[in-house]
Every structure is written in C-alpha cells, then in structure tokens.
Scaffold this motif. Structure first.
Motif, PDB file in Angstrom:
ATOM      1  N   GLU A 182      10.358 -54.558   2.252  1.00 13.02           N
ATOM      2  CA  GLU A 182      11.275 -55.480   2.925  1.00 13.02           C
ATOM      3  C   GLU A 182      10.703 -55.958   4.265  1.00 13.02           C
ATOM      4  OE1 GLU A 182      15.178 -53.729   3.178  1.00 13.02           O
ATOM      5  OE2 GLU A 182      15.398 -53.606   0.987  1.00 13.02           O
ATOM      6  N   ARG A 185       9.083 -51.105   9.124  1.00 13.14           N
ATOM      7  CA  ARG A 185       8.336 -49.854   9.274  1.00 13.14           C
ATOM      8  C   ARG A 185       8.661 -48.960   8.092  1.00 13.14           C
ATOM      9  NH1 ARG A 185       7.242 -48.838  14.999  1.00 13.14           N
ATOM     10  NH2 ARG A 185       7.347 -46.587  14.663  1.00 13.14           N
TER      11      ARG A 185
ATOM     12  N   LYS B  33      11.297 -62.010   5.251  1.00 18.05           N
ATOM     13  CA  LYS B  33      10.678 -60.966   6.066  1.00 18.05           C
ATOM     14  C   LYS B  33       9.756 -60.069   5.223  1.00 18.05           C
ATOM     15  CE  LYS B  33      11.600 -57.280   9.339  1.00 18.05           C
ATOM     16  NZ  LYS B  33      12.577 -56.565  10.166  1.00 18.05           N
ATOM     17  N   LEU B  36       6.035 -60.229   5.645  1.00 16.82           N
ATOM     18  CA  LEU B  36       5.388 -59.872   6.911  1.00 16.82           C
ATOM     19  C   LEU B  36       4.056 -59.138   6.734  1.00 16.82           C
ATOM     20  CD1 LEU B  36       5.331 -59.762   9.943  1.00 16.82           C
ATOM     21  CD2 LEU B  36       6.947 -57.865   9.889  1.00 16.82           C
ATOM     22  N   GLU B  68      10.185 -57.540  15.831  1.00 16.45           N
ATOM     23  CA  GLU B  68      10.141 -57.102  14.430  1.00 16.45           C
ATOM     24  C   GLU B  68       8.719 -57.138  13.887  1.00 16.45           C
ATOM     25  OE1 GLU B  68      13.634 -58.450  11.883  1.00 16.45           O
ATOM     26  OE2 GLU B  68      13.801 -59.842  13.576  1.00 16.45           O
ATOM     27  N   GLU B  71       6.750 -54.079  15.991  1.00 14.44           N
ATOM     28  CA  GLU B  71       7.076 -52.704  15.575  1.00 14.44           C
ATOM     29  C   GLU B  71       6.433 -52.381  14.233  1.00 14.44           C
ATOM     30  OE1 GLU B  71      11.295 -52.098  15.238  1.00 14.44           O
ATOM     31  OE2 GLU B  71      11.486 -53.366  13.463  1.00 14.44           O
ATOM     32  N   VAL B  72       6.253 -53.388  13.410  1.00 11.38           N
ATOM     33  CA  VAL B  72       5.589 -53.167  12.127  1.00 11.38           C
ATOM     34  C   VAL B  72       4.076 -53.057  12.323  1.00 11.38           C
ATOM     35  CG1 VAL B  72       5.085 -54.227   9.884  1.00 11.38           C
ATOM     36  CG2 VAL B  72       7.431 -54.150  10.732  1.00 11.38           C
ATOM     37  N   PHE B  75       3.142 -49.688  13.467  1.00 10.52           N
ATOM     38  CA  PHE B  75       3.442 -48.560  12.575  1.00 10.52           C
ATOM     39  C   PHE B  75       2.295 -48.289  11.607  1.00 10.52           C
ATOM     40  CE2 PHE B  75       5.174 -46.650   8.703  1.00 10.52           C
ATOM     41  CZ  PHE B  75       5.940 -45.615   9.210  1.00 10.52           C
TER      42      PHE B  75
END
Ligand SMILES: Cc1cc2nc3c(=O)[nH]c(=O)nc-3n(C[C@H](O)[C@H](O)[C@H](O)COP(=O)(O)O)c2cc1C
Ligand code: SF4
Ligand code: FES
Lengths: 451, 171
Positions: A182, A185, B33, B36, B68, B71-72, B75
């Motif tokens: 999705e 994280r 999203k 991404l 958004e 933060e990805v 990670f």
C-alpha cells in the motif's frame, strides 16, 4: 530418482519462455480449472492435497483459502509472497528465475479459486532481474490469452502485476507485506483482523508463498489425492530445499518430503557431504529463525529414530531437542565454524531488521546483539550467558509479529546445545580470538558407528 | 547518472513520467500511493539516489504529503538518501555467506578500493557496503550492483579484482 513436480523440466533449454513451457504441458492446469472446475472445486483439490504453506509457517493452504471472506460487491485479492529474505532461503529466486511460468500459471489458477480479478506478486526489490523475468512472462501469457479479459473464453478476467519491495526482511511477514504494497513502511499489523477478512486495501486477501502457489499447478493437473500420496503423514508432496554452508553441492533441491536428513546431507543426489572432507558440526534446517541442532540431534531424534525431512520429524522433541522445517533453508556448519560468531551474526540481522514497533523486539534484539558481540570479541562474562537466555525469554511471545520469536529462538537453541562453547569463549577469551572451539563432544555420529 | 545536489530542484523527464503513469495504473482508483516504492526505484535508477526535492516531486505526483515519502524512504534499505559511488558494491554479510568466506571478501574490497564501508572512492566510481541475506546463499559469497541488481556469485579475491577492473574499464 526422486519424483519432481516443480522442477521436472528445469533442465530443458528455453523452459523460461512461454513457448517451451507450453510445449512441455504448461498451462494445462489453467485450462482444466477454468473450463471444467468451479472455484470451489479448485479449493477442494488443494485441501485434499494436504499442501502446507511453503513460506515457513506450514499452515494448510486449502484451509487458508476456505477462510477467505466473500462479502458481496467487495473485491478479493491474492498476493504472492516473493519477499524471500529469511537467511538461508533461496528457492523462490530459483523458481522465478528458471521457471517463471510455473508461478504465473499457479497465480492464474489460485486467483480463479479466490475469485480475485487483480493479483500481485510482491518480490523483494533486490531481485530486479527476477522482476523483469516475471514481467516478461506475464506479457507472454497475456499475449497467449491466459491473462486479461475473458481468459480462454471462460468469462473470467484477471490482471497480474509484479510489485517490488524496498529492502526489508520484515516485509516477508504477510501484514507488513500488505502495508508495503500500500506504499507504507513495513510495520506488521495487529491480528485480528486477519488478511482473509481485511487485507490489501481492507479487502479480503490471501497471501501465499511463491512455492505454495507453484505447487497448485501439479495439484490441479494430477488431482489432490495423487499429490497427497507423496510424502509422509501430514507432510505431503515435494518441497524445495535451499542447501547452503559447508557442503560439496550447495543449491536448490526438490525432495519428496520424508527423505532422511542423513541421506540429504551425504548423498550425491543432494548436498554431497561436507566440503573439504570435514566433519559435520551443526545444521539450521529451516532458515535462520529455527533452532540450530548439533550433528547428533539433526541426524537422529532423541529417541534414536532417523530424523526425516518432514514437518513432524524435524519438529520431534519440540524445542528441547528438535527444530522446524520452516522455509526449507538448510544451512550446514562444518567442524571449523564458530557457533558464537554465527549466533551473533544472526542476532545482528534481527536487530537490523526489527521494525521497531514493539519494545521487547526493538530493545531485546539490540541487547542480544550487543551481549553476543561482547562474548565473541573476548569481553564476555559467565552471567552474560544467562542474561542472553533471559532476554530471549522476554522477547518470545511478547511481540506483535513473530520476528521477535525468530530472533529469540536461534540464541536460545545455540545456548541450549552449545553452552560449553559459549563458556569456553569466556574462559579462554584470548585463545578464542585466534582459533575456533571445534567439534567438542558433538562428534559426527556417522563416524562413531563406523569406528 | 545525473549529478544532483542536495537542494537542487529536479524536473522529471517525460519518459520517466510515462513510467510513473503506467505504474499507477496497476492499482485501484484512489490507491495511487501503492506506486510509491516502484516509483522511488525508478527515480533512483535515473539519479543514483533520492534527494529531498526529488522526494517532494514524487509526493506531488502521487498527491500525498512529503512526509509520507520520507518515512518510507528511510524505512527501507535500498533507497539512498546520500549520493553514492557510480557503482555500489553490496556484499552479503549474513550467516550462510560468512560460513563460506564473506567476511574475507569484504575486507578485501575495503582494501582494494581504499575506502571504508559507506564511503565513496575519490574518483566517485565506487562505494561498498554489507547488506543482509540476498536469497542467493547457495552461491555465497555474493555481491550485487544496482540499479539492475546484477549478481556476482562464488566470489574470490581474484574474481573481485577482475570485476572492479572491468567496471573501471567500462566507465
Ligand atoms: C519475520 C517474517 C518473515 C517472513 N518472511 C517470509 C518470506 O520471505 N516469504 C514467505 O513466503 N513468507 C514469509 N513469512 C511468512 C508469511 O508471514 C506468511 O505466513 C506466508 O507468506 C504465507 O504463505 P504460505 O502459507 O504459502 O507459506 C515471514 C514471516 C515472518 C514473521
Ligand atoms: S516483533 Fe519486531 S518486527 Fe514484529 S512488529 Fe514487533 S518490533 Fe516489529
Ligand atoms: S546469506 Fe548471503 S545470500 Fe543468503
């Protein structure tokens, strides 16, 4: 020769192309399912086959499928787990590289059984070459009318997409995988709700491993009952084993479940024995997360029975004297390997890969790594060993997802079976910097019987 | 590879935007999203790393907040938030590969290139780092090189030297 179901045609030149795969009988399972079976029939065959999830947990696939919620007007999804990042496991990469159409065919049949019209194959991002291979295979299958609208005139529509990961072991955990898909994280979700009720985009979802999905093809072709004739007890069918470490022939082997571990290690059909004429010290049988066993306990159970490559036999003795089949990542250690160093290496891995959501896992894995490193580098004390046992115990069972357990088990089992080696690292701190402990009392049982 | 400074504005070329659009079409309405991670790979393949302006542009394209994207990006291990060497040698450092000599290979690479893990060679050609199990343990020791993640298996000191020479010649 053992029967093969997944790798039957692995040596046929061009088997990675649609044309050759089809010539060798490929996509018959799609024809059979879409033309002669209902989705429920497909689920029923998979149930009869006794197939258990090949991703690690071994949950019966047919049963998982039958739990899928089917509310009116809500899409359902099938997501294939190609994250393959459990250390010691490399079978899915092998399958996707050499017979990509086996996975595509399995995805079509399984998506049909789920009633899914859009399905995703989530592949770890480092496998860019495999992602390209799968995308090409999908294009070929679509060109031939096995994907897209009204497949083979059956009225069934399916689109299949490959999704790359971003580099994170935790995204192999199914709910973290869904978060990642999705665009978020990879933090595992709290269950329930289970994906079967609320998964991808909050819709009912089934997540299955690459090998599980590919195994659906022979199950549909030959029938679930035929499949279930292979293997022993509740370990039916064949399984891909990734063999690595100090053996003569590392690689991926398709075994009939039930092969004795001793045969698997020493026979030329499989690992071909320990490399460089060394002796066997230990095995991690099912990927880095499962308990390590010393040579004597991996070859025989505590009751003296031959240990077999099955879910039940490897599990015999529980965590005291047994282990797990897990993902089938079979890591072999020779007499020169250091158990303390390897345990530290694995704990560093889990600390690095913890998503950080739960404090027992986030903090505990850090402690394990730190204490193990201090023992390994000659700065340990005897109480550190009990500290490790304690920390491992406090992580186990106290976390959102099983990564916490996966971090704790290797440490707990290494200390359980190799405590003398840990103690030696403390009592002989400087000697331990220049040489390894060796075999100790875990002599190779094969040698003992021979002398 | 384009050379971008930290705060330099980027404008994505039309062919890249076309790739973005194809990726977004794989997901249901309103779920863009999901694109991404794949889009960040595409951008990194062109620019070599993800600068803040590049991430901001991605956010704008996907109609999500910049945070958004950050933060990805932070990670996952595959996204570079700093410029790297032209070739990033990523060597597996996990248990099974260490059983067959991965640590020796990492020491050798470090010496050969004259840089520590994470550093870039003076000529900007190479950097290297240890990564976790790459699902290729049977061919250990192994290394991979992005953005196509080509694999080099059963590494020895000699094969590493040869590889580094070949990459130097290619440049
Ligand atoms: C930390 C962690 C990592 C996992 N990694 C993988 C993986 O790389 N591949 C996989 O198929 N399953 C992995 N699993 C298991 C999945 O959560 C899930 O059970 C599995 O994909 C279900 O498929 P199966 O029933 O066909 O085995 C992992 C689980 C955990 C807790
Ligand atoms: S157990 Fe570890 S990896 Fe799993 S959710 Fe908790 S912190 Fe994350
Ligand atoms: S441990 Fe190196 S690839 Fe698996």
């Amino acid at each position: 020769m053992a029967r093969k179901l997944l790798l039957t045609h692995i040596d046929v030149p061009g088997i990675n192309t649609f044309e050759v795969y089809r010539q060798k009988g490929g996509y018959r399972a799609v024809e059979k399912a879409l033309k002669t079976m209902s989705p429920e029939d497909v689920v029923e065959e998979v149930k009869k086959s006794g197939l258990r999830g090949r991703g690690g947990a071994g949950f019966p696939t047919g049963m998982k499928w039958s739990f899928l919620a089917k509310p009116e007007g809500v899409p359902r999804y099938l997501v294939c787990n190609g994250d393959e990042s459990e250390p010691g496991t490399f079978k899915d990469r092998y399958l996707m590289t050499y017979i990509p159409h086996a996975l595509i065919e399995g995805m079509i049949v399984s998506s049909y059984a789920m009633g899914a019209h859009v399905s995703y194959i989530y592949v770890r991002g480092e496998m860019m070459p495999q992602i390209r291979i799968l995308e090409r295979a999908i294009a070929e299958a679509k060109q031939a009318g096995f994907l897209g609208k009204n497949i083979l005139g059956s009225g069934y529509d399916l689109e299949l997409y490959v999704q790359p990961g971003g580099g994170a072991y935790i995204c192999g955990e199914e709910t973290a995988l869904l978060e990642s898909l999705e665009g978020k994280r990879g933090n595992p979700r709290i269950k329930p709700p289970f994906p079967a009720v609320s998964g991808l985009y909050n819709c009912p979802t089934v997540v299955n491993n690459v090998e599980s999905i590919a195994s659906v093809v022979p199950i549909i072709n030959d029938g679930g009952e035929e499949y279930a004739k292979i293997g022993i007890e509740r370990s039916t069918g064949t399984k891909l084993i990734s063999a690595s470490g100090n053996i003569n022939k590392p690689g991926v082997y398709e075994i009939e479940l039930g092969v004795p571990v001793e045969e698997f290690i020493y026979s030329d059909e499989y690992c071909g024995g320990i490399a460089n004429g060394k002796r066997l010290k230990a095995v991690v049988a099912g990927g880095s997360s499962v308990p390590i066993l010393p040579a004597n306990l991996i070859l025989k159970t505590i009751n003296g029975n031959d240990r077999l490559m099955t879910y039940e036999s490897l599990g015999d003795g529980g965590f005291q004297t047994g282990t797990m089949l897990g993902s089938g990542g079979f890591i072999v250690f020779d007499e020169d390997q250091c158990i303390v160093r390897n345990t530290w290496n694995f704990s560093r891995f889990y600390h690095h890969e913890s998503c950080g959501q739960c404090s027992p896992c986030r903090e505990g894995t850090g402690w394990l790594e730190k204490v193990l490193h201090s023992i390994e580098s000659g700065h340990g004390s005897y109480k550190d060993i009990d500290l490790l046992v304690n920390v491992a115990k406090n992580i186990e069972g106290n976390t959102i997802c099983p990564l916490g357990d996966a971090a704790a088990w290797p440490v707990a089992s290494a200390i359980r079976h190799f405590r003398d080696e840990f103690e030696w690292h403390i009592s002989h701190a400087s000697e331990a910097q220049s040489r390894n402990y060796g075999l100790a009392h875990y002599a190779d049982p094969l040698e003992i019987t021979a002398s | 590879m384009l050379n971008v400074k930290y705060n330099e504005q980027v404008e994505f070329p039309a062919d890249l935007l076309a790739r973005f659009a194809e990726i977004v079409s794989r997901y249901p309405e309103g779920r863009q999203k999901s694109a991404l991670l794949p889009i960040m790979h595409e951008v990194q393949a062109v620019y070599g790393w993800l600068s803040v302006p590049a991430m901001d542009q991605i956010a704008a394209y996907l109609q999500i907040k910049p945070i958004e994207v950050y933060e990805v990006a932070t990670f996952y291990t595959m996204y570079f938030l700093q410029p790297q060497g032209k070739y990033v040698l990523e060597v597996c450092r996990t248990g099974p590969c260490c059983l067959v000599g991965a640590e020796r290979i990492m020491d050798h690479i470090s010496q050969k290139l004259g840089v520590k893990e994470g550093e870039v060679t003076e000529d900007g050609m190479f950097s290297w780092r240890g990564v976790e199990c790459m699902a290729a343990c049977g061919g250990g020791p192994v290394l991979q090189i992005g953005p196509e993640y080509t694999f080099y298996e059963n590494l020895t000191e000699e094969s590493v030297d040869k590889l580094i020479e070949e990459l130097r010649q290619k440049a």
